[in-house]
Design a protein around this motif. Structure first.
Motif, PDB file in Angstrom:
ATOM      1  N   TYR A  54     -65.905  61.015  30.185  1.00 53.48           N
ATOM      2  CA  TYR A  54     -65.251  62.064  29.400  1.00 53.48           C
ATOM      3  C   TYR A  54     -64.082  62.629  30.197  1.00 53.48           C
ATOM      4  CZ  TYR A  54     -69.067  62.236  26.040  1.00 53.48           C
ATOM      5  OH  TYR A  54     -69.960  61.917  25.060  1.00 53.48           O
ATOM      6  N   ALA A  55     -63.002  62.972  29.485  1.00 54.98           N
ATOM      7  CA  ALA A  55     -61.840  63.637  30.085  1.00 54.98           C
ATOM      8  C   ALA A  55     -61.539  64.878  29.261  1.00 54.98           C
ATOM      9  CB  ALA A  55     -60.637  62.707  30.085  1.00 54.98           C
ATOM     10  N   THR A  56     -61.200  65.950  29.954  1.00 54.63           N
ATOM     11  CA  THR A  56     -60.845  67.185  29.239  1.00 54.63           C
ATOM     12  C   THR A  56     -59.717  67.898  29.975  1.00 54.63           C
ATOM     13  OG1 THR A  56     -61.642  69.254  28.284  1.00 54.63           O
ATOM     14  CG2 THR A  56     -62.612  68.597  30.395  1.00 54.63           C
ATOM     15  N   ASP A  57     -58.903  68.577  29.181  1.00 52.53           N
ATOM     16  CA  ASP A  57     -57.864  69.437  29.754  1.00 52.53           C
ATOM     17  C   ASP A  57     -58.308  70.893  29.670  1.00 52.53           C
ATOM     18  OD1 ASP A  57     -57.610  70.060  27.076  1.00 52.53           O
ATOM     19  OD2 ASP A  57     -55.493  69.512  26.926  1.00 52.53           O
ATOM     20  N   GLY A  58     -59.557  71.115  29.282  1.00 56.37           N
ATOM     21  CA  GLY A  58     -60.094  72.457  29.117  1.00 56.37           C
ATOM     22  C   GLY A  58     -60.062  72.910  27.675  1.00 56.37           C
ATOM     23  N   THR A  59     -59.303  72.207  26.849  1.00 52.66           N
ATOM     24  CA  THR A  59     -59.203  72.541  25.432  1.00 52.66           C
ATOM     25  C   THR A  59     -59.742  71.411  24.567  1.00 52.66           C
ATOM     26  OG1 THR A  59     -57.183  73.775  25.917  1.00 52.66           O
ATOM     27  CG2 THR A  59     -57.614  73.286  23.610  1.00 52.66           C
ATOM     28  N   VAL A  60     -59.310  70.204  24.882  1.00 51.89           N
ATOM     29  CA  VAL A  60     -59.694  69.014  24.115  1.00 51.89           C
ATOM     30  C   VAL A  60     -60.425  68.049  25.039  1.00 51.89           C
ATOM     31  CG1 VAL A  60     -58.816  67.045  22.781  1.00 51.89           C
ATOM     32  CG2 VAL A  60     -57.683  69.274  22.605  1.00 51.89           C
ATOM     33  N   SER A  61     -61.512  67.453  24.514  1.00 49.52           N
ATOM     34  CA  SER A  61     -62.246  66.437  25.273  1.00 49.52           C
ATOM     35  C   SER A  61     -62.203  65.123  24.534  1.00 49.52           C
ATOM     36  CB  SER A  61     -63.706  66.849  25.462  1.00 49.52           C
ATOM     37  OG  SER A  61     -63.799  67.966  26.297  1.00 49.52           O
ATOM     38  N   LYS A  62     -62.053  64.052  25.273  1.00 49.86           N
ATOM     39  CA  LYS A  62     -62.084  62.679  24.742  1.00 49.86           C
ATOM     40  C   LYS A  62     -62.962  61.851  25.688  1.00 49.86           C
ATOM     41  CE  LYS A  62     -58.957  63.186  21.473  1.00 49.86           C
ATOM     42  NZ  LYS A  62     -59.138  62.904  20.080  1.00 49.86           N
ATOM     43  N   PHE A  63     -63.475  60.716  25.168  1.00 53.50           N
ATOM     44  CA  PHE A  63     -64.243  59.848  26.043  1.00 53.50           C
ATOM     45  C   PHE A  63     -63.880  58.395  25.797  1.00 53.50           C
ATOM     46  CE2 PHE A  63     -66.920  59.688  22.283  1.00 53.50           C
ATOM     47  CZ  PHE A  63     -67.358  58.360  22.260  1.00 53.50           C
ATOM     48  N   ALA A  64     -64.188  57.593  26.781  1.00 51.90           N
ATOM     49  CA  ALA A  64     -64.058  56.135  26.671  1.00 51.90           C
ATOM     50  C   ALA A  64     -65.354  55.536  27.190  1.00 51.90           C
ATOM     51  CB  ALA A  64     -62.878  55.637  27.485  1.00 51.90           C
ATOM     52  N   THR A  65     -65.781  54.458  26.569  1.00 57.08           N
ATOM     53  CA  THR A  65     -66.979  53.767  27.033  1.00 57.08           C
ATOM     54  C   THR A  65     -66.556  52.652  27.979  1.00 57.08           C
ATOM     55  OG1 THR A  65     -68.130  54.258  24.980  1.00 57.08           O
ATOM     56  CG2 THR A  65     -69.032  52.497  26.330  1.00 57.08           C
ATOM     57  N   LEU A  66     -67.155  52.657  29.142  1.00 58.62           N
ATOM     58  CA  LEU A  66     -66.858  51.682  30.184  1.00 58.62           C
ATOM     59  C   LEU A  66     -68.037  50.734  30.296  1.00 58.62           C
ATOM     60  CD1 LEU A  66     -65.109  50.882  32.744  1.00 58.62           C
ATOM     61  CD2 LEU A  66     -66.564  52.469  33.991  1.00 58.62           C
ATOM     62  N   SER A  67     -67.785  49.439  30.227  1.00 61.87           N
ATOM     63  CA  SER A  67     -68.831  48.437  30.456  1.00 61.87           C
ATOM     64  C   SER A  67     -68.716  47.958  31.884  1.00 61.87           C
ATOM     65  CB  SER A  67     -68.681  47.257  29.504  1.00 61.87           C
ATOM     66  OG  SER A  67     -68.969  47.654  28.194  1.00 61.87           O
ATOM     67  N   VAL A  68     -69.818  48.042  32.628  1.00 62.52           N
ATOM     68  CA  VAL A  68     -69.856  47.601  34.016  1.00 62.52           C
ATOM     69  C   VAL A  68     -70.643  46.298  34.053  1.00 62.52           C
ATOM     70  CG1 VAL A  68     -70.541  48.170  36.373  1.00 62.52           C
ATOM     71  CG2 VAL A  68     -69.745  49.974  34.826  1.00 62.52           C
ATOM     72  N   VAL A  69     -69.963  45.243  34.468  1.00 60.51           N
ATOM     73  CA  VAL A  69     -70.575  43.919  34.523  1.00 60.51           C
ATOM     74  C   VAL A  69     -70.992  43.658  35.964  1.00 60.51           C
ATOM     75  CG1 VAL A  69     -70.188  41.457  34.142  1.00 60.51           C
ATOM     76  CG2 VAL A  69     -69.108  43.142  32.638  1.00 60.51           C
ATOM     77  N   PRO A  70     -72.256  43.313  36.193  1.00 62.25           N
ATOM     78  CA  PRO A  70     -72.705  43.072  37.563  1.00 62.25           C
ATOM     79  C   PRO A  70     -72.036  41.829  38.153  1.00 62.25           C
ATOM     80  CG  PRO A  70     -74.408  42.430  36.020  1.00 62.25           C
ATOM     81  CD  PRO A  70     -73.311  43.071  35.220  1.00 62.25           C
ATOM     82  N   ILE A  71     -71.847  41.846  39.443  1.00 57.45           N
ATOM     83  CA  ILE A  71     -71.258  40.702  40.133  1.00 57.45           C
ATOM     84  C   ILE A  71     -72.382  39.881  40.745  1.00 57.45           C
ATOM     85  CG2 ILE A  71     -69.776  39.964  42.025  1.00 57.45           C
ATOM     86  CD1 ILE A  71     -68.112  42.465  41.529  1.00 57.45           C
ATOM     87  N   VAL A  72     -72.445  38.638  40.324  1.00 59.51           N
ATOM     88  CA  VAL A  72     -73.448  37.712  40.842  1.00 59.51           C
ATOM     89  C   VAL A  72     -72.851  37.007  42.047  1.00 59.51           C
ATOM     90  CG1 VAL A  72     -74.890  35.712  40.310  1.00 59.51           C
ATOM     91  CG2 VAL A  72     -74.274  37.311  38.491  1.00 59.51           C
ATOM     92  N   ASN A  73     -73.588  36.940  43.122  1.00 56.58           N
ATOM     93  CA  ASN A  73     -73.175  36.185  44.299  1.00 56.58           C
ATOM     94  C   ASN A  73     -74.302  35.260  44.709  1.00 56.58           C
ATOM     95  OD1 ASN A  73     -70.470  37.004  45.022  1.00 56.58           O
ATOM     96  ND2 ASN A  73     -71.344  39.017  45.389  1.00 56.58           N
ATOM     97  N   ILE A  74     -73.957  34.294  45.500  1.00 56.99           N
ATOM     98  CA  ILE A  74     -74.969  33.372  46.019  1.00 56.99           C
ATOM     99  C   ILE A  74     -75.530  33.967  47.298  1.00 56.99           C
ATOM    100  CG2 ILE A  74     -73.289  31.963  47.291  1.00 56.99           C
ATOM    101  CD1 ILE A  74     -75.100  29.549  46.228  1.00 56.99           C
ATOM    102  N   SER A  75     -76.842  33.862  47.484  1.00 61.42           N
ATOM    103  CA  SER A  75     -77.435  34.437  48.692  1.00 61.42           C
ATOM    104  C   SER A  75     -77.935  33.381  49.669  1.00 61.42           C
ATOM    105  CB  SER A  75     -78.571  35.400  48.345  1.00 61.42           C
ATOM    106  OG  SER A  75     -79.595  34.732  47.658  1.00 61.42           O
ATOM    107  N   SER A  76     -78.357  32.206  49.174  1.00 57.99           N
ATOM    108  CA  SER A  76     -78.843  31.185  50.111  1.00 57.99           C
ATOM    109  C   SER A  76     -78.858  29.804  49.472  1.00 57.99           C
ATOM    110  CB  SER A  76     -80.250  31.535  50.608  1.00 57.99           C
ATOM    111  OG  SER A  76     -81.184  31.433  49.545  1.00 57.99           O
TER     112      SER A  76
END
Length: 168
Positions: A54-76
């Motif tokens: 969420y972002a606000t200037d104190g008067t108006v609030s808006k939001f954006a949905t963020l998708s977080v994709v996990p990072i796969v790495n090789i371990s062994s």
């Protein structure tokens, strides 16, 4: 155009374990945007997660949905020791389950004359480890061969021992 002195925006993350709350930012007078950054610690994610910022200037609030994709790495990567001339099993392991489409892991033998590996394997979606077959040639003396696996720009290595017939 923005008012004299610009506008200060403050932010709120609905889940700071997935995405931290960004610091406040000022959009300068005469501008329509400003860049900001924030931490995405989601190191324990195994599947894609969403969070609202969420972002606000104190008067108006808006939001954006963020998708977080996990990072796969090789371990062994590992290959079971074996008497030369026989097949054996190898295994690759990932840090978290492979995502949609699987994880294509490139395999490399340090001595392709004695140890043959598949050029690559696909770890299926949802799996954290996957096995493969390695073929070997007979050796006159116990021989150690390096093996490497590469995924997502990361390479891990280990060694496999091919035993001669006398030492088995």
């Amino acid at each position: 155009d923005l008012a004299a002195g610009g506008v200060t925006l403050t932010f709120l993350s609905t889940n700071t374990a997935i995405a931290g709350t960004p610091a406040s930012v000022v959009i300068p007078e005469g501008s329509t945007s400003a860049a900001f950054s924030f931490q995405v610690p989601g190191t324990n994610l195994t599947t894609t997660a969403s969070v609202k910022i969420y972002a606000t200037d104190g008067t108006v609030s808006k939001f954006a949905t963020l998708s977080v994709v996990p990072i796969v790495n090789i371990s062994s990567v590992s290959v079971n020791p074996v008497e030369g001339g026989f097949s054996t099993i190898g295994n690759v392991a990932l840090t978290i389950p492979a995502q949609l489409g699987g994880a294509t892991v490139t395999l490399t033998s340090g001595d392709t004359n004695l140890l043959t590996l598949p050029a690559s394997i696909i770890v299926p979606q949802g799996y954290t480890a996957y096995s493969f077959t390695a073929t070997t040639k007979a050796v006159a003396a116990s021989t150690v061969i390096p093996v490497s696996a590469t995924f997502n720009g990361v390479t891990v290595t280990s060694n496999v021992t091919l035993r001669d017939r006398k030492s088995t």
